[in-house]
Design a protein around this motif. Structure first.
Motif, PDB file in Angstrom:
ATOM      1  N   TRP A  57      -8.660  -4.385  -6.702  1.00 54.59           N
ATOM      2  CA  TRP A  57      -9.707  -5.383  -6.471  1.00 54.59           C
ATOM      3  C   TRP A  57      -9.843  -5.743  -4.995  1.00 54.59           C
ATOM      4  O   TRP A  57     -10.775  -6.424  -4.613  1.00 54.59           O
ATOM      5  CB  TRP A  57      -9.424  -6.644  -7.274  1.00 54.59           C
ATOM      6  N   GLY A  58      -8.884  -5.335  -4.179  1.00 58.38           N
ATOM      7  CA  GLY A  58      -8.978  -5.660  -2.761  1.00 58.38           C
ATOM      8  C   GLY A  58      -7.830  -5.087  -1.964  1.00 58.38           C
ATOM      9  O   GLY A  58      -6.875  -4.541  -2.513  1.00 58.38           O
ATOM     10  N   ARG A  59      -7.953  -5.197  -0.649  1.00 54.79           N
ATOM     11  CA  ARG A  59      -6.922  -4.733   0.283  1.00 54.79           C
ATOM     12  C   ARG A  59      -6.783  -5.776   1.388  1.00 54.79           C
ATOM     13  O   ARG A  59      -7.778  -6.196   1.976  1.00 54.79           O
ATOM     14  CB  ARG A  59      -7.311  -3.383   0.878  1.00 54.79           C
ATOM     15  N   LEU A  60      -5.558  -6.178   1.675  1.00 56.39           N
ATOM     16  CA  LEU A  60      -5.263  -7.156   2.715  1.00 56.39           C
ATOM     17  C   LEU A  60      -4.554  -6.413   3.846  1.00 56.39           C
ATOM     18  O   LEU A  60      -3.364  -6.084   3.736  1.00 56.39           O
ATOM     19  CB  LEU A  60      -4.388  -8.279   2.152  1.00 56.39           C
ATOM     20  N   PRO A  61      -5.268  -6.096   4.935  1.00 59.87           N
ATOM     21  CA  PRO A  61      -4.692  -5.255   5.984  1.00 59.87           C
ATOM     22  C   PRO A  61      -3.581  -5.943   6.775  1.00 59.87           C
ATOM     23  O   PRO A  61      -3.727  -7.088   7.195  1.00 59.87           O
ATOM     24  CB  PRO A  61      -5.884  -4.920   6.888  1.00 59.87           C
ATOM     25  N   ASN A  62      -2.458  -5.236   6.921  1.00 57.29           N
ATOM     26  CA  ASN A  62      -1.315  -5.666   7.748  1.00 57.29           C
ATOM     27  C   ASN A  62      -0.825  -7.076   7.449  1.00 57.29           C
ATOM     28  O   ASN A  62      -0.263  -7.736   8.318  1.00 57.29           O
ATOM     29  CB  ASN A  62      -1.669  -5.557   9.244  1.00 57.29           C
ATOM     30  N   ILE A  63      -0.988  -7.544   6.237  1.00 59.06           N
ATOM     31  CA  ILE A  63      -0.636  -8.932   5.924  1.00 59.06           C
ATOM     32  C   ILE A  63       0.874  -9.126   5.758  1.00 59.06           C
ATOM     33  O   ILE A  63       1.391 -10.207   6.009  1.00 59.06           O
ATOM     34  CB  ILE A  63      -1.415  -9.432   4.693  1.00 59.06           C
ATOM     35  N   ALA A  64       1.588  -8.078   5.347  1.00 60.16           N
ATOM     36  CA  ALA A  64       3.045  -8.157   5.223  1.00 60.16           C
ATOM     37  C   ALA A  64       3.642  -7.598   6.513  1.00 60.16           C
ATOM     38  O   ALA A  64       3.317  -6.476   6.913  1.00 60.16           O
ATOM     39  CB  ALA A  64       3.520  -7.360   4.021  1.00 60.16           C
ATOM     40  N   GLN A  65       4.513  -8.392   7.148  1.00 59.86           N
ATOM     41  CA  GLN A  65       5.058  -7.968   8.435  1.00 59.86           C
ATOM     42  C   GLN A  65       6.505  -8.410   8.587  1.00 59.86           C
ATOM     43  O   GLN A  65       6.887  -9.467   8.108  1.00 59.86           O
ATOM     44  CB  GLN A  65       4.264  -8.579   9.597  1.00 59.86           C
ATOM     45  N   ASN A  66       7.278  -7.573   9.268  1.00 62.47           N
ATOM     46  CA  ASN A  66       8.556  -7.985   9.813  1.00 62.47           C
ATOM     47  C   ASN A  66       8.702  -7.310  11.174  1.00 62.47           C
ATOM     48  O   ASN A  66       7.717  -6.761  11.694  1.00 62.47           O
ATOM     49  CB  ASN A  66       9.723  -7.689   8.855  1.00 62.47           C
ATOM     50  N   GLU A  67       9.882  -7.323  11.753  1.00 62.54           N
ATOM     51  CA  GLU A  67      10.050  -6.782  13.102  1.00 62.54           C
ATOM     52  C   GLU A  67       9.765  -5.288  13.176  1.00 62.54           C
ATOM     53  O   GLU A  67       9.349  -4.774  14.207  1.00 62.54           O
ATOM     54  CB  GLU A  67      11.468  -7.055  13.624  1.00 62.54           C
ATOM     55  N   GLN A  68       9.988  -4.561  12.083  1.00 59.02           N
ATOM     56  CA  GLN A  68       9.855  -3.111  12.096  1.00 59.02           C
ATOM     57  C   GLN A  68       8.550  -2.590  11.489  1.00 59.02           C
ATOM     58  O   GLN A  68       8.101  -1.502  11.837  1.00 59.02           O
ATOM     59  CB  GLN A  68      11.011  -2.456  11.315  1.00 59.02           C
ATOM     60  N   ALA A  86       0.820  -1.216   0.000  1.00 60.65           N
ATOM     61  CA  ALA A  86       0.000   0.000   0.000  1.00 60.65           C
ATOM     62  C   ALA A  86       0.854   1.266   0.000  1.00 60.65           C
ATOM     63  O   ALA A  86       0.445   2.289  -0.562  1.00 60.65           O
ATOM     64  CB  ALA A  86      -0.952  -0.008   1.190  1.00 60.65           C
ATOM     65  N   SER A  87       2.036   1.211   0.581  1.00 64.91           N
ATOM     66  CA  SER A  87       2.913   2.383   0.603  1.00 64.91           C
ATOM     67  C   SER A  87       3.649   2.601  -0.715  1.00 64.91           C
ATOM     68  O   SER A  87       4.253   3.658  -0.916  1.00 64.91           O
ATOM     69  CB  SER A  87       3.934   2.251   1.739  1.00 64.91           C
ATOM     70  N   LYS A  89       4.523  -3.184   9.611  1.00 73.47           N
ATOM     71  CA  LYS A  89       3.325  -3.907   9.171  1.00 73.47           C
ATOM     72  C   LYS A  89       2.797  -3.143   7.968  1.00 73.47           C
ATOM     73  O   LYS A  89       2.762  -1.915   7.974  1.00 73.47           O
ATOM     74  CB  LYS A  89       2.262  -3.948  10.266  1.00 73.47           C
ATOM     75  N   GLU A  90       2.389  -3.876   6.949  1.00 78.33           N
ATOM     76  CA  GLU A  90       2.029  -3.217   5.698  1.00 78.33           C
ATOM     77  C   GLU A  90       0.782  -3.850   5.096  1.00 78.33           C
ATOM     78  O   GLU A  90       0.673  -5.073   5.010  1.00 78.33           O
ATOM     79  CB  GLU A  90       3.204  -3.354   4.721  1.00 78.33           C
ATOM     80  N   ASP A  91      -0.145  -3.004   4.661  1.00 80.00           N
ATOM     81  CA  ASP A  91      -1.277  -3.478   3.874  1.00 80.00           C
ATOM     82  C   ASP A  91      -0.780  -3.836   2.475  1.00 80.00           C
ATOM     83  O   ASP A  91       0.175  -3.241   1.982  1.00 80.00           O
ATOM     84  CB  ASP A  91      -2.341  -2.393   3.723  1.00 80.00           C
ATOM     85  N   VAL A  92      -1.436  -4.794   1.866  1.00 81.81           N
ATOM     86  CA  VAL A  92      -1.131  -5.170   0.487  1.00 81.81           C
ATOM     87  C   VAL A  92      -2.395  -4.999  -0.335  1.00 81.81           C
ATOM     88  O   VAL A  92      -3.478  -5.447   0.074  1.00 81.81           O
ATOM     89  CB  VAL A  92      -0.597  -6.619   0.399  1.00 81.81           C
ATOM     90  N   LEU A  93      -2.260  -4.332  -1.460  1.00 84.19           N
ATOM     91  CA  LEU A  93      -3.381  -4.150  -2.377  1.00 84.19           C
ATOM     92  C   LEU A  93      -3.389  -5.270  -3.399  1.00 84.19           C
ATOM     93  O   LEU A  93      -2.329  -5.667  -3.896  1.00 84.19           O
ATOM     94  CB  LEU A  93      -3.280  -2.797  -3.093  1.00 84.19           C
ATOM     95  N   LEU A  94      -4.554  -5.748  -3.713  1.00 86.71           N
ATOM     96  CA  LEU A  94      -4.744  -6.713  -4.790  1.00 86.71           C
ATOM     97  C   LEU A  94      -5.222  -5.902  -5.988  1.00 86.71           C
ATOM     98  O   LEU A  94      -6.280  -5.268  -5.940  1.00 86.71           O
ATOM     99  CB  LEU A  94      -5.788  -7.747  -4.377  1.00 86.71           C
ATOM    100  N   MET A  95      -4.405  -5.875  -7.038  1.00 80.92           N
ATOM    101  CA  MET A  95      -4.767  -5.145  -8.244  1.00 80.92           C
ATOM    102  C   MET A  95      -4.902  -6.155  -9.382  1.00 80.92           C
ATOM    103  O   MET A  95      -4.161  -7.126  -9.444  1.00 80.92           O
ATOM    104  CB  MET A  95      -3.734  -4.072  -8.564  1.00 80.92           C
ATOM    105  N   GLY A  96      -5.855  -5.913 -10.263  1.00 78.48           N
ATOM    106  CA  GLY A  96      -6.079  -6.861 -11.330  1.00 78.48           C
ATOM    107  C   GLY A  96      -6.543  -6.215 -12.609  1.00 78.48           C
ATOM    108  O   GLY A  96      -6.986  -5.054 -12.635  1.00 78.48           O
TER     109      GLY A  96
END
Length: 167
Positions: free
Chosen positions: A144-155, A127-128, A157-164
């Motif tokens: 087409w969608g948004r997956l909240p905070n699905i990508a993460q590491n120690e520092q 998302a960023s 958390k990131e939303d991921v957009l589904l684009m199609g």
């Protein structure tokens, strides 16, 4: 399978694995996690290359004999009903971004759509990453969608957009 040619675009080879990894690590926020066992490494890229098929290839784009970008076409989901939908990823060296390199790779995919046998392309975008969102929108993709905070590491958390895009 014979693909329509595009200037500088070719199928990736095992010898390309180190540069593919380097480009990936420069472009992906989560490529290096800080925990070595979770980092994407050379063996992962070799696995990617060895798992390619005619319908799901990995292409590189070269300029002056140097790989500066790559894209992959992967199965979207493991059920037969989704066979003509593919996940697509594009990675361009940061110093080459904004020069139409990604668009050249995308045009190559479009020119070979019948050979690759896809009707839908799906991309997962952080998302960023506004530049990637803009790129995919320019290629005719919609969110087409948004997956909240699905990508993460120690520092982070990131939303991921589904684009199609449907063809």
């Amino acid at each position: 399978m014979s693909f329509h040619t595009s200037k500088g675009v070719r199928l990736a080879e095992l010898d390309d694995a180190p540069v593919i990894l380097d480009i990936f690590q420069q472009c992906d926020l989560f490529a290096i996690t800080g925990k070595r066992q979770h980092d994407i490494g050379l063996l992962d890229v070799i696995d990617w290359l060895e798992s390619t098929t005619e319908q799901h290839p990995l292409f590189v784009l070269e300029e002056q004999s140097e790989v500066i970008a790559w894209c992959s076409v992967e199965p979207f989901y493991g059920l037969p009903a989704f066979d003509t939908a593919c996940e697509v990823s594009f990675y361009v060296l940061p110093n080459q971004q904004g020069k139409g390199i990604g668009a050249r790779l995308f045009q190559h995919l479009e020119n070979n759509r019948l050979e690759l046998d896809f009707t839908h392309l799906v991309a997962y975008i952080y998302a960023s990453n506004l530049d990637s969102q803009g790129f995919f929108k320019r290629q005719g993709f919609d969110q087409w969608g948004r997956l909240p905070n699905i990508a993460q590491n120690e520092q982070v958390k990131e939303d991921v957009l589904l684009m199609g895009r449907e063809f």
